[in-house]
Design a protein around this motif. Structure first.
Motif, PDB file in Angstrom:
ATOM      1  N   ASP A 169       0.823  -1.219   0.000  1.00 14.19           N
ATOM      2  CA  ASP A 169       0.000   0.000   0.000  1.00 14.19           C
ATOM      3  C   ASP A 169       0.858   1.271   0.000  1.00 14.19           C
ATOM      4  OD1 ASP A 169       0.790  -0.589   2.622  1.00 14.19           O
ATOM      5  OD2 ASP A 169      -0.948   0.414   3.492  1.00 14.19           O
ATOM      6  N   THR A 170       2.180   1.104   0.106  1.00 11.14           N
ATOM      7  CA  THR A 170       3.069   2.273   0.062  1.00 11.14           C
ATOM      8  C   THR A 170       3.806   2.378  -1.277  1.00 11.14           C
ATOM      9  OG1 THR A 170       4.986   1.105   0.974  1.00 11.14           O
ATOM     10  CG2 THR A 170       3.466   2.105   2.563  1.00 11.14           C
ATOM     11  N   SER A 183       4.741   3.470  -4.836  1.00 13.27           N
ATOM     12  CA  SER A 183       4.425   4.701  -5.554  1.00 13.27           C
ATOM     13  C   SER A 183       5.501   4.960  -6.600  1.00 13.27           C
ATOM     14  CB  SER A 183       4.319   5.882  -4.598  1.00 13.27           C
ATOM     15  OG  SER A 183       5.609   6.254  -4.161  1.00 13.27           O
TER      16      SER A 183
END
Length: 164
Positions: A40-41, A43
């Protein structure tokens, strides 16, 4: 009338579920060099990125990653996109991932999902499976399978996101 209410409720719930599923789930994976990565981190500095699920034994997966590799540098220069390859090889085959990546000279960030945690969290049944995540972390495109030339559709979607 009752059918309409039920249908409206189902559609509303389906819409809400779709919204929730639009973000990457929080699953902990390892990189090839053993670092822990929370999905979820993930990027790309506000730019879109591609997540491509593969396995060493999956021929279409390897064809797709090879085909993308041929145009990857151009894609990066044009759009800034990056590709994260997620191996779903099980623990007994995980030692085959790095040699495959090295042999093909793949410049991708590679994550290992030996228990299928991320694959399961995203409801993925078959590979190759490709996602595009926009600069805000929303999953905006999903594609299952690979046929020669399918990577052209991928970059088109990325171009739409970056306004090229």
């Amino acid at each position: 009338m009752m059918k309409r209410i039920i249908l409206a409720t189902v559609l509303l719930l389906a819409g809400m579920i779709g919204e929730v599923a639009a973000q990457l789930p929080a699953v902990t994976l390892k990189s090839m060099d053993g670092k822990t990565v929370r999905t979820d981190t993930l990027s790309n500095n506000g730019k879109p990125f591609i997540i491509d699920f593969f396995a060493t034994w999956c021929k279409p997966c390897n064809r797709e990653l090879k085909a993308i590799n041929e145009v990857y540098e151009e894609w990066q220069e044009e759009t800034g996109v990056k590709l994260i390859a997620v191996s779903i090889d099980q623990a007994q085959n995980i030692h085959k991932v790095k040699p495959l990546v090295d042999e093909n000279g793949w410049p991708y960030e590679v994550l290992l999902d030996p228990n299928g945690d991320l694959k399961r969290a995203l409801g993925i049944q078959m590979i190759p499976y490709t996602l595009i995540v926009d600069g805000k972390g929303n999953i905006v495109y999903k594609h299952n399978g690979y046929t020669d030339g399918a990577e052209a559709e991928l970059i088109e979607k990325v171009r739409e996101l970056v306004g090229k």
